[in-house]
Write a protein that holds these residues in place. Sequence first.
Motif, PDB file in Angstrom:
ATOM      1  N   TYR A 165       0.483  -1.353   0.240  1.00  0.00           N
ATOM      2  CA  TYR A 165      -0.153  -0.033   0.155  1.00  0.00           C
ATOM      3  C   TYR A 165       0.788   0.662   0.218  1.00  0.00           C
ATOM      4  O   TYR A 165       1.927   1.349   0.659  1.00  0.00           O
ATOM      5  CB  TYR A 165      -0.995   0.089   1.098  1.00  0.00           C
ATOM      6  CG  TYR A 165      -2.125   1.403   1.032  1.00  0.00           C
ATOM      7  CD1 TYR A 165      -3.300   0.926   0.102  1.00  0.00           C
ATOM      8  CD2 TYR A 165      -1.973   2.323   2.149  1.00  0.00           C
ATOM      9  CE1 TYR A 165      -3.764   2.090   0.533  1.00  0.00           C
ATOM     10  CE2 TYR A 165      -2.486   3.386   2.098  1.00  0.00           C
ATOM     11  CZ  TYR A 165      -3.830   3.538   1.169  1.00  0.00           C
ATOM     12  OH  TYR A 165      -4.792   4.705   1.298  1.00  0.00           O
ATOM     13  N   GLY A 166       0.633   2.569  -0.122  1.00  0.00           N
ATOM     14  CA  GLY A 166       1.577   3.796  -0.591  1.00  0.00           C
ATOM     15  C   GLY A 166       1.285   3.735  -1.763  1.00  0.00           C
ATOM     16  O   GLY A 166       1.692   2.984  -2.720  1.00  0.00           O
ATOM     17  N   PRO A 167       2.482   5.036  -1.793  1.00  0.00           N
ATOM     18  CA  PRO A 167       3.133   5.210  -3.377  1.00  0.00           C
ATOM     19  C   PRO A 167       4.283   5.060  -3.272  1.00  0.00           C
ATOM     20  O   PRO A 167       4.610   4.943  -4.905  1.00  0.00           O
ATOM     21  CB  PRO A 167       3.054   6.912  -3.043  1.00  0.00           C
ATOM     22  CG  PRO A 167       3.022   7.126  -1.715  1.00  0.00           C
ATOM     23  CD  PRO A 167       2.321   6.137  -1.439  1.00  0.00           C
ATOM     24  N   ALA A 168       4.522   3.890  -2.747  1.00  0.00           N
ATOM     25  CA  ALA A 168       5.964   3.399  -3.074  1.00  0.00           C
ATOM     26  C   ALA A 168       6.160   2.165  -2.498  1.00  0.00           C
ATOM     27  O   ALA A 168       6.595   1.716  -1.588  1.00  0.00           O
ATOM     28  CB  ALA A 168       7.442   4.288  -2.946  1.00  0.00           C
ATOM     29  N   PRO A 169       4.989   1.125  -2.747  1.00  0.00           N
ATOM     30  CA  PRO A 169       5.115  -0.150  -1.527  1.00  0.00           C
ATOM     31  C   PRO A 169       6.263  -0.390  -1.900  1.00  0.00           C
ATOM     32  O   PRO A 169       7.010  -0.516  -2.390  1.00  0.00           O
ATOM     33  CB  PRO A 169       4.295  -0.773  -2.484  1.00  0.00           C
ATOM     34  CG  PRO A 169       3.279   0.117  -3.302  1.00  0.00           C
ATOM     35  CD  PRO A 169       4.063   1.088  -3.696  1.00  0.00           C
ATOM     36  N   ILE A 170       6.796  -1.471  -0.894  1.00  0.00           N
ATOM     37  CA  ILE A 170       7.778  -2.572  -0.249  1.00  0.00           C
ATOM     38  C   ILE A 170       8.244  -2.904  -1.543  1.00  0.00           C
ATOM     39  O   ILE A 170       9.060  -3.831  -1.820  1.00  0.00           O
ATOM     40  CB  ILE A 170       8.448  -2.971   0.944  1.00  0.00           C
ATOM     41  CG1 ILE A 170       7.512  -1.841   2.109  1.00  0.00           C
ATOM     42  CG2 ILE A 170       9.393  -3.690   1.387  1.00  0.00           C
ATOM     43  CD1 ILE A 170       8.007  -1.919   3.448  1.00  0.00           C
ATOM     44  N   SER A 171       6.651  -4.174  -1.652  1.00  0.00           N
ATOM     45  CA  SER A 171       6.788  -4.784  -2.770  1.00  0.00           C
ATOM     46  C   SER A 171       7.467  -4.653  -3.853  1.00  0.00           C
ATOM     47  O   SER A 171       7.859  -5.438  -4.855  1.00  0.00           O
ATOM     48  CB  SER A 171       5.516  -5.973  -3.184  1.00  0.00           C
ATOM     49  OG  SER A 171       4.813  -4.806  -3.994  1.00  0.00           O
ATOM     50  N   LYS A 172       7.274  -3.637  -4.310  1.00  0.00           N
ATOM     51  CA  LYS A 172       7.861  -2.619  -5.471  1.00  0.00           C
ATOM     52  C   LYS A 172       9.511  -2.465  -5.721  1.00  0.00           C
ATOM     53  O   LYS A 172       9.626  -1.965  -6.326  1.00  0.00           O
ATOM     54  CB  LYS A 172       6.521  -1.932  -6.181  1.00  0.00           C
ATOM     55  CG  LYS A 172       6.176  -2.467  -6.996  1.00  0.00           C
ATOM     56  CD  LYS A 172       5.003  -1.327  -7.049  1.00  0.00           C
ATOM     57  CE  LYS A 172       3.071  -2.051  -7.717  1.00  0.00           C
ATOM     58  NZ  LYS A 172       2.758  -1.185  -8.064  1.00  0.00           N
ATOM     59  N   SER A 173      10.466  -2.476  -4.863  1.00  0.00           N
ATOM     60  CA  SER A 173      11.271  -2.072  -4.192  1.00  0.00           C
ATOM     61  C   SER A 173      12.705  -3.233  -4.127  1.00  0.00           C
ATOM     62  O   SER A 173      12.519  -4.380  -3.885  1.00  0.00           O
ATOM     63  CB  SER A 173      11.036  -1.089  -2.819  1.00  0.00           C
ATOM     64  OG  SER A 173      11.519  -2.111  -1.806  1.00  0.00           O
ATOM     65  N   PRO A 174      13.690  -2.550  -3.783  1.00  0.00           N
ATOM     66  CA  PRO A 174      15.253  -3.711  -4.238  1.00  0.00           C
ATOM     67  C   PRO A 174      15.177  -4.002  -2.573  1.00  0.00           C
ATOM     68  O   PRO A 174      15.950  -4.891  -2.045  1.00  0.00           O
ATOM     69  CB  PRO A 174      16.117  -2.518  -4.106  1.00  0.00           C
ATOM     70  CG  PRO A 174      15.230  -1.497  -4.683  1.00  0.00           C
ATOM     71  CD  PRO A 174      13.744  -0.909  -4.454  1.00  0.00           C
ATOM     72  N   TYR A 175      13.936  -3.737  -1.152  1.00  0.00           N
ATOM     73  CA  TYR A 175      14.176  -3.564   0.025  1.00  0.00           C
ATOM     74  C   TYR A 175      13.129  -4.979   0.449  1.00  0.00           C
ATOM     75  O   TYR A 175      13.216  -4.820   1.306  1.00  0.00           O
ATOM     76  CB  TYR A 175      13.611  -2.056   0.636  1.00  0.00           C
ATOM     77  CG  TYR A 175      15.035  -1.292   0.022  1.00  0.00           C
ATOM     78  CD1 TYR A 175      16.699  -1.160   0.214  1.00  0.00           C
ATOM     79  CD2 TYR A 175      14.065  -0.233  -0.298  1.00  0.00           C
ATOM     80  CE1 TYR A 175      16.384  -0.106  -0.132  1.00  0.00           C
ATOM     81  CE2 TYR A 175      15.205   0.573  -0.904  1.00  0.00           C
ATOM     82  CZ  TYR A 175      16.590   0.390  -0.901  1.00  0.00           C
ATOM     83  OH  TYR A 175      16.894   1.834  -1.417  1.00  0.00           O
ATOM     84  N   GLY A 176      12.474  -5.376  -0.542  1.00  0.00           N
ATOM     85  CA  GLY A 176      11.322  -6.272   0.094  1.00  0.00           C
ATOM     86  C   GLY A 176      12.053  -7.340   0.937  1.00  0.00           C
ATOM     87  O   GLY A 176      11.451  -8.008   1.843  1.00  0.00           O
ATOM     88  N   GLU A 177      12.977  -8.141   0.517  1.00  0.00           N
ATOM     89  CA  GLU A 177      13.798  -9.307   1.397  1.00  0.00           C
ATOM     90  C   GLU A 177      14.246  -8.975   1.879  1.00  0.00           C
ATOM     91  O   GLU A 177      14.061  -9.310   3.108  1.00  0.00           O
ATOM     92  CB  GLU A 177      14.803  -9.634  -0.020  1.00  0.00           C
ATOM     93  CG  GLU A 177      14.375 -10.315  -1.409  1.00  0.00           C
ATOM     94  CD  GLU A 177      14.157  -9.429  -2.762  1.00  0.00           C
ATOM     95  OE1 GLU A 177      13.571  -9.800  -3.161  1.00  0.00           O
ATOM     96  OE2 GLU A 177      14.680  -8.178  -2.055  1.00  0.00           O
ATOM     97  N   LEU A 178      14.670  -7.226   1.792  1.00  0.00           N
ATOM     98  CA  LEU A 178      15.533  -7.488   3.149  1.00  0.00           C
ATOM     99  C   LEU A 178      14.195  -7.453   4.430  1.00  0.00           C
ATOM    100  O   LEU A 178      13.980  -7.728   5.512  1.00  0.00           O
ATOM    101  CB  LEU A 178      16.180  -5.828   3.515  1.00  0.00           C
ATOM    102  CG  LEU A 178      16.550  -5.119   4.534  1.00  0.00           C
ATOM    103  CD1 LEU A 178      17.370  -6.760   5.293  1.00  0.00           C
ATOM    104  CD2 LEU A 178      17.420  -3.787   4.735  1.00  0.00           C
ATOM    105  N   CYS A 179      13.281  -6.219   3.972  1.00  0.00           N
ATOM    106  CA  CYS A 179      12.131  -5.974   4.963  1.00  0.00           C
ATOM    107  C   CYS A 179      11.132  -7.921   5.482  1.00  0.00           C
ATOM    108  O   CYS A 179      10.662  -7.777   6.574  1.00  0.00           O
ATOM    109  CB  CYS A 179      11.172  -4.949   4.471  1.00  0.00           C
ATOM    110  SG  CYS A 179      11.911  -3.409   4.303  1.00  0.00           S
ATOM    111  N   SER A 180      10.663  -7.798   4.918  1.00  0.00           N
ATOM    112  CA  SER A 180      10.639  -9.363   5.012  1.00  0.00           C
ATOM    113  C   SER A 180      11.322 -10.583   6.177  1.00  0.00           C
ATOM    114  O   SER A 180      10.532 -10.762   6.590  1.00  0.00           O
ATOM    115  CB  SER A 180       9.753 -10.001   3.716  1.00  0.00           C
ATOM    116  OG  SER A 180      11.106 -10.827   3.113  1.00  0.00           O
ATOM    117  N   GLY A 181      12.727 -10.581   5.104  1.00  0.00           N
ATOM    118  CA  GLY A 181      13.288 -11.546   6.444  1.00  0.00           C
ATOM    119  C   GLY A 181      13.580 -10.982   7.531  1.00  0.00           C
ATOM    120  O   GLY A 181      13.276 -11.054   8.838  1.00  0.00           O
ATOM    121  N   LEU A 182      13.850  -9.170   7.808  1.00  0.00           N
ATOM    122  CA  LEU A 182      13.794  -8.861   9.335  1.00  0.00           C
ATOM    123  C   LEU A 182      12.651  -8.693  10.062  1.00  0.00           C
ATOM    124  O   LEU A 182      12.520  -9.127  11.346  1.00  0.00           O
ATOM    125  CB  LEU A 182      14.174  -6.824   9.250  1.00  0.00           C
ATOM    126  CG  LEU A 182      14.458  -6.470   9.925  1.00  0.00           C
ATOM    127  CD1 LEU A 182      15.346  -7.043  11.210  1.00  0.00           C
ATOM    128  CD2 LEU A 182      13.787  -4.816   9.575  1.00  0.00           C
TER     129      LEU A 182
END
Length: 302
Positions: free
Chosen positions: A121-138
């Motif tokens: 959700y939002g203008p810059a979703p995490i799932s569309k960024s290079p940080y999805g793997e880091l955020c989900s694992g964290l």
Amino acid sequence: MKTFKTFLSFIEIKTKTASQIPFFTALAYTFYHLRTVNVRDTALFWAAMSLFDMAVTCINNYMDTREAKTPGHFSRGVMLGIIFGFTVPAAALGIWLSAIHGLVFLLGGLLCFAVGIGYTYGPAPISKSPYGELCSGLVQGFLIPFLVYTLSAEKPLAALSVDTAAWTAAASLDLRGLLFFVLAMFPLAGCISNIMLANNTSDIEADRGTRYTLPMHIGKKNAVRLFTWIYTAAYGAVILAVILGALPWICLLVLLTLVPVVRNIRRFREKQVKAETFDASIHNFVILSLALAVCIFIGIFI
């Protein structure tokens, strides 16, 4: 009956069993080190975590149908009602537990909420960024287990106190305990990150121009190499954790899972096709993390 089945599909009930594994692994780790568990607060946290997990899934499905302009499981209003129906009680339980367990627990919970909602959700979703793997694992591999441990710890791994009258703040860290915790939970975080990495690597062609994921930045070959390295680091963390005493010696049996895990790694390295090999990352997560959880539970009694 049809409506109930649609509801179960909306929350993706089939995926919820696997999402509980980090919680129970953390619970086993907590009891192994503390020899006690705050049953009431842990049960309330499990309820809040489960409700919010379903809310995040619903948000993902809602956003997918809205962006694709396709019919959803229900009308837009009903879907939003379900999302709020899960999110509000989860937030209320989180606030209540934060009032008991302090500022660090509150900050950790807020971070979980922020990542969960911001994932799609939002203008810059995490799932569309290079940080999805880091955020989900964290969040799922480290932060949720950290909160589980904090609920029962007389001396938490991290504490923060604020004196508003003097405008001062004091933080304390149990560095040894944090090292043990990170080593023990790294296999969870690594496997969870690899699920998203495998997904994004498989979708790298379809995502061009719409999503800017990690594999698009580092390239497919490097993404596949990273996929392998993360599993290597996960097994290395288990060995080091046993040597240092963070995990019971019986957790060395987790190394037996190398046989099916390596087989799945080879499947994915040979072909990155979502319909054919993406499930290798899910199988590895279940195999490795479930084996770790079971071994820690056994280690409590030997």
